[in-house]
Scaffold this motif. Structure first.
Motif, PDB file in Angstrom:
ATOM      1  N   GLN A  42     -11.243   2.214   4.656  1.00 63.62           N
ATOM      2  CA  GLN A  42     -11.483   3.152   3.560  1.00 63.62           C
ATOM      3  C   GLN A  42     -11.524   4.562   4.142  1.00 63.62           C
ATOM      4  O   GLN A  42     -12.412   4.890   4.926  1.00 63.62           O
TER       5      GLN A  42
ATOM      6  N   ARG B 224     -13.697  10.491   2.261  1.00 66.07           N
ATOM      7  CA  ARG B 224     -13.510  11.272   1.038  1.00 66.07           C
ATOM      8  C   ARG B 224     -13.873  12.727   1.283  1.00 66.07           C
ATOM      9  O   ARG B 224     -14.978  13.041   1.715  1.00 66.07           O
TER      10      ARG B 224
ATOM     11  N   GLN C 165       0.827  -1.204   0.000  1.00 62.73           N
ATOM     12  CA  GLN C 165       0.000   0.000   0.000  1.00 62.73           C
ATOM     13  C   GLN C 165       0.861   1.254   0.000  1.00 62.73           C
ATOM     14  O   GLN C 165       0.613   2.198  -0.754  1.00 62.73           O
TER      15      GLN C 165
ATOM     16  N   THR D 296     -13.161  -1.977   3.162  1.00 63.76           N
ATOM     17  CA  THR D 296     -13.125  -2.487   1.793  1.00 63.76           C
ATOM     18  C   THR D 296     -13.418  -3.980   1.808  1.00 63.76           C
ATOM     19  O   THR D 296     -13.347  -4.625   2.866  1.00 63.76           O
TER      20      THR D 296
ATOM     21  N   VAL E 297     -15.417   5.934   8.967  1.00 62.64           N
ATOM     22  CA  VAL E 297     -14.756   5.194   7.893  1.00 62.64           C
ATOM     23  C   VAL E 297     -15.557   3.937   7.577  1.00 62.64           C
ATOM     24  O   VAL E 297     -16.350   3.453   8.384  1.00 62.64           O
ATOM     25  N   SER E 298     -15.340   3.418   6.403  1.00 63.24           N
ATOM     26  CA  SER E 298     -15.946   2.141   6.003  1.00 63.24           C
ATOM     27  C   SER E 298     -14.819   1.156   5.713  1.00 63.24           C
ATOM     28  O   SER E 298     -13.641   1.502   5.751  1.00 63.24           O
TER      29      SER E 298
ATOM     30  N   THR F  76      -4.703   0.974   5.501  1.00 63.92           N
ATOM     31  CA  THR F  76      -5.623   1.954   4.923  1.00 63.92           C
ATOM     32  C   THR F  76      -5.508   1.923   3.411  1.00 63.92           C
ATOM     33  O   THR F  76      -4.406   1.953   2.863  1.00 63.92           O
ATOM     34  N   ALA F  77      -6.647   1.868   2.757  1.00 66.16           N
ATOM     35  CA  ALA F  77      -6.679   1.785   1.293  1.00 66.16           C
ATOM     36  C   ALA F  77      -6.593   3.187   0.691  1.00 66.16           C
ATOM     37  O   ALA F  77      -7.577   3.721   0.181  1.00 66.16           O
ATOM     38  N   TRP F  78      -5.403   3.779   0.746  1.00 64.69           N
ATOM     39  CA  TRP F  78      -5.213   5.115   0.187  1.00 64.69           C
ATOM     40  C   TRP F  78      -5.278   5.100  -1.340  1.00 64.69           C
ATOM     41  O   TRP F  78      -5.631   6.087  -1.962  1.00 64.69           O
ATOM     42  N   GLY F  79      -4.902   3.978  -1.920  1.00 59.48           N
ATOM     43  CA  GLY F  79      -4.825   3.928  -3.378  1.00 59.48           C
ATOM     44  C   GLY F  79      -3.565   4.615  -3.865  1.00 59.48           C
ATOM     45  O   GLY F  79      -2.581   4.757  -3.134  1.00 59.48           O
TER      46      GLY F  79
ATOM     47  N   HIS G  83      -8.452  12.521   0.399  1.00 53.95           N
ATOM     48  CA  HIS G  83      -9.051  11.676   1.428  1.00 53.95           C
ATOM     49  C   HIS G  83      -8.312  11.884   2.751  1.00 53.95           C
ATOM     50  O   HIS G  83      -7.134  12.259   2.758  1.00 53.95           O
TER      51      HIS G  83
END
Length: 263
Positions: free
Chosen positions: A72, A75, A3, A66, A63-64, A114-117, A81
């Motif tokens: 997640q 936003r 990540q 994934t 937060v949610s 954490t799914a920062w992308g 984010h």
């Protein structure tokens, strides 16, 4: 690590002393980057005194998860984010009475899971001091582009902020520069500048420690108003003199981070 590898630049905002405006600098730095079209993540790493949710107008957000079981982040805009412990607790009045191991576990989870992308920048608002939390943050994130060190003008803050630069050097974290916050109050009626907290600490620190001095940001009631109402000062008051000063302070941070990566 997979990540974190998707994040191009990683910058921590820190200080050896609390109450100097680290969160103000971190939030406006992140917003400034997002407004410039960069993909930005903002991590509020202050477990006991999180400010990002209030300053971004996201109190009450949650937060949610994934499908892969990751966090997640919240936003704020398509390319911006944020994540804060405030998004994970029941109430903003809740006190987290945690010892070190629990705090370290929470920080590790917020950083690694954490799914920062794909991000151009991750800005981390660190808690004050040079103890467990900043140490863990720097070690877990690794490969930092550098630290922005925030001070106020008085000597009392200067003594503690010097320790932050020594801390960074001990961990081989580049110091991108020093920002002097709350540097004089400009009277909105007559324009006279009153040095409420003294002056010059930021420049003295930078010169003595051999690091860049990024500039001085004056006291401005509009900064407090923007923070309290959850609006980015750098955008809400973009035409004000103080916002323009802040933009000038932020600009070299970006350049220094990108230069650090190239070298």
């Amino acid at each position: 690590q997979a990540q974190l590898a998707r994040i191009k630049h990683r910058i921590v905002v820190m200080s050896g002393k609390g109450g100097v405006g680290k969160s103000t600098i971190a939030v406006n730095l992140a917003y400034g980057l997002a407004l410039a079209g960069k993909k930005v993540g903002l991590l509020d790493a202050d477990i006991h005194g999180p400010s990002v949710a209030k300053m971004t107008g996201t109190e009450g957000a949650r937060v949610s998860g994934t499908p892969e079981g990751m966090i997640q982040p919240v936003r704020l805009h398509d390319n911006f984010h944020a994540l804060s412990i405030a998004y994970l607790i029941d109430s903003e009045d809740s006190a987290l009475i945690w010892r070190g191991p629990m705090k370290m576990s929470a920080l590790k989870e917020m950083i690694e899971n954490t799914a920062w992308g794909d991000l151009d920048y991750l800005i981390v608002d660190c808690p004050p001091g040079t103890g467990d939390e900043p140490l863990s943050i720097c070690q877990i994130i690794g490969d930092l582009d550098g630290a922005v060190v925030v001070t106020t003008p008085q000597h009392l803050a200067e003594v503690d902020v010097r320790k932050s630069i020594s801390f960074c050097r001990s961990l081989n974290v580049p110091v991108l520069g020093v920002v002097e916050n709350m540097s004089g109050f400009v009277c909105p009626r007559c324009g006279e500048v009153t040095q409420v907290l003294g002056s010059g600490a930021g420049r003295r620190i930078a010169e003595d420690m051999g690091v860049p001095f990024l500039g001085s940001i004056p006291m401005d009631p509009d900064i407090a108003e923007a923070s309290d109402t959850g609006r980015p000062f750098i955008h809400a008051y973009a035409k004000s003199k103080t916002a323009q000063i802040m933009q000038e302070v932020i600009r070299p941070i970006v350049g220094l981070a990108e230069a650090q990566t190239k070298t």
